[in-house]
Scaffold this motif. Structure first.
Motif, PDB file in Angstrom:
ATOM      1  N   GLU A  52      -2.869   5.517   1.911  1.00 25.24           N
ATOM      2  CA  GLU A  52      -3.416   4.264   3.274  1.00 25.24           C
ATOM      3  C   GLU A  52      -4.926   4.045   2.556  1.00 25.24           C
ATOM      4  O   GLU A  52      -5.279   4.571   1.903  1.00 25.24           O
ATOM      5  CB  GLU A  52      -3.506   4.921   3.939  1.00 25.24           C
ATOM      6  N   SER A  53      -5.733   3.743   3.040  1.00 21.14           N
ATOM      7  CA  SER A  53      -7.423   2.930   2.688  1.00 21.14           C
ATOM      8  C   SER A  53      -7.596   2.751   4.222  1.00 21.14           C
ATOM      9  O   SER A  53      -7.362   3.006   5.510  1.00 21.14           O
ATOM     10  CB  SER A  53      -7.299   1.528   2.438  1.00 21.14           C
ATOM     11  N   GLU A  54      -8.953   3.802   4.354  1.00 22.65           N
ATOM     12  CA  GLU A  54     -10.289   3.597   5.405  1.00 22.65           C
ATOM     13  C   GLU A  54     -11.069   3.199   4.633  1.00 22.65           C
ATOM     14  O   GLU A  54     -11.942   3.006   3.836  1.00 22.65           O
ATOM     15  CB  GLU A  54     -10.675   5.117   5.380  1.00 22.65           C
ATOM     16  N   THR A  55     -11.752   2.508   5.609  1.00 23.38           N
ATOM     17  CA  THR A  55     -13.211   1.543   5.371  1.00 23.38           C
ATOM     18  C   THR A  55     -14.515   2.241   6.318  1.00 23.38           C
ATOM     19  O   THR A  55     -14.787   2.439   7.681  1.00 23.38           O
ATOM     20  CB  THR A  55     -12.970   0.263   6.029  1.00 23.38           C
ATOM     21  N   TRP A  56     -15.524   2.967   6.067  1.00 27.43           N
ATOM     22  CA  TRP A  56     -16.442   3.062   6.353  1.00 27.43           C
ATOM     23  C   TRP A  56     -18.149   1.991   6.267  1.00 27.43           C
ATOM     24  O   TRP A  56     -18.353   1.220   5.078  1.00 27.43           O
ATOM     25  CB  TRP A  56     -17.194   4.321   5.367  1.00 27.43           C
ATOM     26  N   THR A  57     -18.188   2.259   7.280  1.00 33.49           N
ATOM     27  CA  THR A  57     -19.629   0.622   6.844  1.00 33.49           C
ATOM     28  C   THR A  57     -21.007   1.313   7.703  1.00 33.49           C
ATOM     29  O   THR A  57     -21.489   2.084   8.647  1.00 33.49           O
ATOM     30  CB  THR A  57     -19.050  -0.377   7.383  1.00 33.49           C
ATOM     31  N   HIS A  58     -21.859   1.179   7.022  1.00 29.23           N
ATOM     32  CA  HIS A  58     -23.419   1.461   6.953  1.00 29.23           C
ATOM     33  C   HIS A  58     -24.151   0.283   7.283  1.00 29.23           C
ATOM     34  O   HIS A  58     -23.784  -0.418   6.742  1.00 29.23           O
ATOM     35  CB  HIS A  58     -24.237   2.044   5.870  1.00 29.23           C
ATOM     36  N   SER A  59     -25.059   0.019   8.810  1.00 28.50           N
ATOM     37  CA  SER A  59     -26.009  -1.639   8.861  1.00 28.50           C
ATOM     38  C   SER A  59     -27.569  -0.670   8.401  1.00 28.50           C
ATOM     39  O   SER A  59     -27.501   0.681   8.524  1.00 28.50           O
ATOM     40  CB  SER A  59     -26.397  -1.154  10.170  1.00 28.50           C
ATOM     41  N   TYR A  60     -27.987  -1.950   7.529  1.00 28.19           N
ATOM     42  CA  TYR A  60     -29.012  -0.901   7.256  1.00 28.19           C
ATOM     43  C   TYR A  60     -30.583  -2.617   8.011  1.00 28.19           C
ATOM     44  O   TYR A  60     -29.402  -3.263   7.837  1.00 28.19           O
ATOM     45  CB  TYR A  60     -28.558  -1.238   5.861  1.00 28.19           C
ATOM     46  N   ALA A  61     -30.940  -2.319   8.126  1.00 29.58           N
ATOM     47  CA  ALA A  61     -32.041  -3.188   8.818  1.00 29.58           C
ATOM     48  C   ALA A  61     -33.914  -2.665   7.302  1.00 29.58           C
ATOM     49  O   ALA A  61     -33.440  -1.640   8.561  1.00 29.58           O
ATOM     50  CB  ALA A  61     -32.243  -3.234  10.425  1.00 29.58           C
ATOM     51  N   PRO A  62     -33.969  -3.929   6.782  1.00 31.08           N
ATOM     52  CA  PRO A  62     -35.308  -3.383   6.459  1.00 31.08           C
ATOM     53  C   PRO A  62     -36.572  -3.816   7.466  1.00 31.08           C
ATOM     54  O   PRO A  62     -36.450  -4.542   8.564  1.00 31.08           O
ATOM     55  CB  PRO A  62     -35.302  -5.185   5.718  1.00 31.08           C
ATOM     56  N   SER A  63     -37.690  -3.261   7.119  1.00 37.07           N
ATOM     57  CA  SER A  63     -38.557  -3.252   7.858  1.00 37.07           C
ATOM     58  C   SER A  63     -39.306  -4.102   7.786  1.00 37.07           C
ATOM     59  O   SER A  63     -39.610  -4.739   6.806  1.00 37.07           O
ATOM     60  CB  SER A  63     -39.517  -1.889   7.441  1.00 37.07           C
ATOM     61  N   PRO A  64     -39.674  -4.494   9.402  1.00 37.29           N
ATOM     62  CA  PRO A  64     -40.200  -6.251   8.600  1.00 37.29           C
ATOM     63  C   PRO A  64     -41.471  -5.895   8.016  1.00 37.29           C
ATOM     64  O   PRO A  64     -42.447  -7.481   7.727  1.00 37.29           O
ATOM     65  CB  PRO A  64     -40.835  -6.530  10.052  1.00 37.29           C
ATOM     66  N   HIS A  65     -42.229  -5.490   7.532  1.00 37.15           N
ATOM     67  CA  HIS A  65     -43.619  -4.923   6.676  1.00 37.15           C
ATOM     68  C   HIS A  65     -43.326  -4.008   5.169  1.00 37.15           C
ATOM     69  O   HIS A  65     -42.561  -3.066   5.274  1.00 37.15           O
ATOM     70  CB  HIS A  65     -44.988  -4.175   7.509  1.00 37.15           C
TER      71      HIS A  65
END
Length: 282
Positions: free
Chosen positions: A241-254
């Motif tokens: 089987e397979s598993e998927t993992w996700t990380h959300s990245y939001a860059p700084s506005p500066h």
């Protein structure tokens, strides 16, 4: 850089690894993360049990007994990696004393009916990674034992002078599993605009014939940072089987970088994978 184990040489550290916080008996660990809530929870085989026993020094409670095929630990002051060989795994246990004191850590031993394993030494790894607290180095919590993978045992106990704790059968079954093989794919968009989010996605396939736990460590380089840990990853995956993992990245506005980009590095026992996300102005 992927950390490699020197059998029996490891510093005790950390409240729980990114591996990785406790939960109820024989379920997967409920893990904590410094990354956004969109991250897929990580899992680690465990059993969490609490039973006071009396020693000459007072009451000793053993709890949050868990197993992992690899530890997440710092490999530099600013990055994390995994520790543990293919034929090695780790048992961790938290002990607490409610009397005057508890026995010294070298008085504890993990025993099968034929073999015994002392706690690992403190001279190799100075800390473990904890997703909530960052690097943690607590000298005697948890106790960490390095045992063979697979473990040849039908019974397993934590023992100390005048006391013992029987490890749950479900965790013993996990420890008797042989190693398995994983194939990983790390993906990310080529760019993200400031003020928006980008997803770093890890897909792990268990190509072996038995279930297994994948353990990895994610770091980031830039923008405005030379190197920083992101999180530990632990996924329980059935055979085939397979598993998927996700990380959300939001860059700084500066950003002070002339050419800002975020480079994500995944370290695990099988090697290293990287993805670069260019950060575009609004």
């Amino acid at each position: 850089m992927v950390l490699r184990s020197r059998r029996g040489v490891l510093q005790l550290g950390g409240a729980t690894l990114a591996l990785l916080a406790g939960c109820t008996s024989n379920s997967n660990l409920e893990n904590r993360s410094t990354t956004p809530a969109t991250d897929t929870p990580t899992t680690t085989s465990s059993t969490t049990t609490s039973r006071p026993t009396t020693t000459d020094s007072g009451d000793v409670t053993v709890e949050n007994v868990r197993a992992t095929p690899a530890l997440v630990a710092p490999n530099t002051p600013d990055s994390i990696s995994t520790l543990g060989e293919r034929d090695e795994q780790f048992v961790l246990a938290t002990v607490a004393g409610y009397g005057m004191s508890i026995p010294d850590r070298d008085k504890f031993v993990l025993e099968t009916t034929v073999d015994s394993y002392p706690p690992v030494d403190k001279s190799f790894v100075y800390a473990l990674w904890d997703d909530e607290d960052g690097y943690t180095s607590i000298p005697d919590d948890p106790l960490i034992f390095s045992v063979p993978k697979p473990l040849n045992a039908t019974e397993l106990s934590l023992r100390w002078p005048d006391g013992d704790f029987a490890v749950d059968e479900a965790l013993i079954q996990t420890l008797t599993r042989p190693p398995t093989d994983f194939v990983t794919e790390l993906s990310a968009p080529k760019s993200v605009t400031r003020g928006y989010e980008a997803s770093v996605t890890l897909t792990v396939e268990n190509t072996g014939s038995v279930a297994g736990t994948f353990v990895g460590a994610l770091n980031r380089v830039g923008p405005n940072v030379a190197y920083t840990p992101v999180t530990g990853i632990s996924l329980e995956i059935a055979a085939g089987e397979s598993e998927t993992w996700t990380h959300s990245y939001a860059p700084s506005p500066h950003s002070t970088d002339d050419d800002p980009a975020a480079t994500f590095h995944l370290n695990w026992r099988g090697g290293r994978q990287s993805k670069i996300i260019d950060v575009e102005p609004v």
